[in-house]
Design a protein around this motif. Structure first.
Motif, PDB file in Angstrom:
ATOM      1  N   LYS A   2       0.823  -1.207   0.000  1.00  0.00           N
ATOM      2  CA  LYS A   2       0.000   0.000   0.000  1.00  0.00           C
ATOM      3  C   LYS A   2       0.859   1.260   0.000  1.00  0.00           C
ATOM      4  O   LYS A   2       0.483   2.284  -0.579  1.00  0.00           O
ATOM      5  CB  LYS A   2      -0.917  -0.001   1.226  1.00  0.00           C
TER       6      LYS A   2
ATOM      7  N   PHE B 274       5.849   6.330  -4.819  1.00  0.00           N
ATOM      8  CA  PHE B 274       6.109   6.798  -6.185  1.00  0.00           C
ATOM      9  C   PHE B 274       5.627   8.240  -6.352  1.00  0.00           C
ATOM     10  O   PHE B 274       6.306   9.068  -6.982  1.00  0.00           O
ATOM     11  CB  PHE B 274       5.424   5.887  -7.208  1.00  0.00           C
ATOM     12  N   LEU B 275       4.467   8.536  -5.792  1.00  0.00           N
ATOM     13  CA  LEU B 275       3.916   9.886  -5.887  1.00  0.00           C
ATOM     14  C   LEU B 275       4.843  10.896  -5.220  1.00  0.00           C
ATOM     15  O   LEU B 275       5.185  11.937  -5.798  1.00  0.00           O
ATOM     16  CB  LEU B 275       2.538   9.902  -5.223  1.00  0.00           C
TER      17      LEU B 275
ATOM     18  N   GLN C 176      -4.680  11.812  -3.826  1.00  0.00           N
ATOM     19  CA  GLN C 176      -5.396  11.631  -5.090  1.00  0.00           C
ATOM     20  C   GLN C 176      -5.342  12.910  -5.923  1.00  0.00           C
ATOM     21  O   GLN C 176      -5.216  12.860  -7.157  1.00  0.00           O
ATOM     22  CB  GLN C 176      -6.843  11.239  -4.816  1.00  0.00           C
TER      23      GLN C 176
ATOM     24  N   ALA D 159      -1.948  13.070  -7.549  1.00  0.00           N
ATOM     25  CA  ALA D 159      -1.888  12.123  -8.663  1.00  0.00           C
ATOM     26  C   ALA D 159      -2.645  12.661  -9.875  1.00  0.00           C
ATOM     27  O   ALA D 159      -2.178  12.551 -11.014  1.00  0.00           O
ATOM     28  CB  ALA D 159      -2.463  10.774  -8.230  1.00  0.00           C
TER      29      ALA D 159
ATOM     30  N   SER E  74       2.571   2.876  -3.839  1.00  0.00           N
ATOM     31  CA  SER E  74       1.995   3.882  -4.744  1.00  0.00           C
ATOM     32  C   SER E  74       2.202   5.284  -4.184  1.00  0.00           C
ATOM     33  O   SER E  74       2.509   6.230  -4.928  1.00  0.00           O
ATOM     34  CB  SER E  74       0.506   3.609  -4.967  1.00  0.00           C
TER      35      SER E  74
END
Length: 564
Positions: free
Chosen positions: A256, A262-263, A403, A406, A259
């Motif tokens: 979890k 990476f952001l 979010q 992203a 991700s």
């Protein structure tokens, strides 16, 4: 001696110290002292922003400073806790654990390790180009959205109200409903520190306004016994030093975290590249972005092992080092030594620091990162890109922050694809008295030659636009009067041709031949486009003798022919 300098400049570690000379010591010491004065309140405030105790911010600064000094290249860059990425990862971590708990800190440590590993991989594979993923409008919108998050998160502390949970806009509504319960002692401290920091910055960036503000606020709390009047303070800060440890995290939570890592890594890469390019170690040489990725990545790895969170390059602190005479990373190490001494011997000095003072520091940081001048310039010069600023900021404010970030990155990539491939068919006209063919336009004096159409597209030819190019060329052939017997494709703008585009070109060449129209290609200058012609066997449908170095050469050679 002349041979020694290049070898020293390529040291595997502490590369910036290869330039150190005894005469640099005074400048590095002054820069280090100034950096520490700026960093101490900032690192405390940023740690609180992320839901950590103040000493964790110090751990992050120590890790970032040591890691970058060992493996980075830039002489001035300051690495540590950063208010740009902290709201992002804090929002992501809050979905997996409660802020302030052991699990929360373990997840932050794991995140720092992952971000560090990604940054180091980016350095080894020379992925500095990733720093260009965020366009300027998206970056400006991103910073504006982050700024709103910081402002709203700190309002409760400055107003002396309980911090509400929930989305940013909901928090704002709740605070507005309880505005009448404001503690005016707390408000005075927060706004006073904000004014002091802003005023100091306006006079000179070298003045440690944040530190002065914290000292004044702390003295006011003690002298006025303001804790008894509802002013919350930092409280006891453990005088502990960082000790290496590895976080205990369940395997599914590592997945979890990936991700989110990476952001964060993309944002860190963008800010690191911008910082190192803004403060060049050598004005005559380009920034070594990939090497600086290694330094910041090493800082995050150490931060994870020290019990802290991901670190980032700081443009303002880097500017301080440069402006106060710093010459090498010794300045950062001096600042780290001062922070380490504060942790070891002076942590008790921090227990009466009011939360509102840290909030005032962060309010200043939030207001500073909003690039009002750039927003106005984008609005005046490119309204559609201004909408991109607004959309990015709105996404970060309205959506859960990770979010929103992203989505901002996705918008930047879509914007890049759109601007790169939106090129439409361009008609070229002949400039009288010359051999030049130039794109037609209202300010271009040119002539069209009967029976000849010179067309081009100033963008890579790909699956995104190849069909439109094909149909536009056929439309020109079908509607022109008289009908062209020669079509010259001016290919200087076709720097790339993909498989789909090659198939469209094959179809175009075939249909032109069926209509009795001769086709030639001029100025196919890109090596990649030439390779595509070979790879996709386009020379089977368009012989080599139809490829020309200029439009004029093609027109002179084929202007009188009537078939391909």
């Amino acid at each position: 001696m002349g041979q020694d300098q290049p070898s020293r400049a390529n040291w595997p570690i502490f590369r910036s110290l290869a330039r150190f000379r005894p005469s640099d010591l005074p400048g590095d010491l002054i820069a280090g002292l100034t950096l520490a004065a700026i960093a101490i309140p900032e690192q405390m405030a940023t740690a609180r922003l992320g839901g950590f105790s103040p000493q964790i911010g110090f751990f992050a600064f120590l890790a970032g400073s040591i890691g970058f000094a060992m493996f980075g290249a830039n002489r001035f860059l300051s690495c540590g806790a950063d208010s740009t990425i902290t709201p992002i990862f804090a929002g992501g971590l809050a979905l997996m654990a409660t802020a302030g708990t052991h699990d929360y800190q373990a997840l932050a440590m794991g995140l720092a390790l992952l971000v560090g590993a990604i940054m180091i991989a980016g350095s080894l594979f020379r992925l500095g180009w990733i720093a260009n993923l965020l366009s300027t409008p998206v970056t400006v919108g991103f910073l504006a959205g982050i700024s709103v998050h910081i402002l709203v998160s700190q309002l409760s502390g400055v107003l002396g109200l309980a911090a509400p949970d929930g989305p940013t806009l909901y928090k704002l509504v709740v605070l507005a409903e309880h505005i009448g319960q404001t503690n005016f002692h707390t408000l005075a401290i927060g706004l006073g520190v904000l004014a002091l920091v802003a005023g100091s910055e306006r006079i000179s960036a070298r003045i440690p306004g944040a530190l002065i503000g914290l000292v004044v606020a702390t003295v006011a709390v003690i002298a006025g016994q303001l804790e008894s009047k509802g002013v919350r303070v930092v409280g006891a800060v453990p005088g502990t030093l960082p000790t290496p440890s590895f976080p205990e995290i369940a395997p599914e939570k590592w997945i979890k975290l990936l991700s989110l890592a990476f952001l964060i890594a993309v944002v860190v890469m963008v800010q690191t590249a911008a910082t190192t390019r803004s403060f060049l170690s050598d004005p005559d040489k380009p920034a070594d972005v990939d090497r600086d990725f290694l330094g910041v990545g090493a800082g995050s790895l150490l931060a994870g092992l020290f019990g802290a969170f991901p670190v980032n390059a700081s443009p303002p602190r880097t500017g301080i080092v440069s402006e106060t005479g710093g010459q090498t990373q010794l300045a950062g190490l001096v600042a780290a030594a001062i922070v380490l001494a504060l942790l070891a011997f002076g942590a008790t000095l921090l227990q009466h620091v009011p939360d509102a003072a840290l909030g005032g520091v962060l309010l200043f940081v939030a207001l500073r990162i909003i690039r009002v001048g750039q927003i106005v310039a984008i609005f005046r010069q490119s309204f559609y890109e201004f909408l991109l600023v607004v959309a990015t900021a709105a996404a970060i404010i309205v959506l859960p922050i990770e979010q929103g970030v992203a989505l901002g990155i996705a918008l930047s990539l879509l914007h890049g694809v759109w601007t790169t491939t939106r090129g439409r068919l361009v008609e070229f006209v002949h400039v009288p008295g010359t051999t030049i063919w130039w794109p037609a336009g209202p300010n271009v004096t040119g002539e069209r030659k009967p029976g000849i159409a010179v067309l081009g597209m100033q963008a890579p030819l790909s699956f995104l636009n190849a069909e439109g190019f094909h149909s536009d060329v056929l439309k020109v052939i079908g509607t022109a009067t008289p009908k062209p017997h020669l079509v010259v494709i001016e290919a200087s703008g076709l720097i790339e041709i993909d498989f789909t585009a090659a198939q469209e070109l094959r179809g175009l060449f075939r249909e032109c031949r069926e209509q009795g129209v001769t086709v030639a290609v001029a100025r196919l200058e890109s090596a990649r486009a030439h390779a595509a012609f070979e790879r996709f066997k386009l020379y089977e449908v368009l012989p080599n003798d139809r490829i020309f170095r200029s439009v004029d050469e093609a027109v002179r050679a084929l202007g009188g022919q009537t078939s391909i």
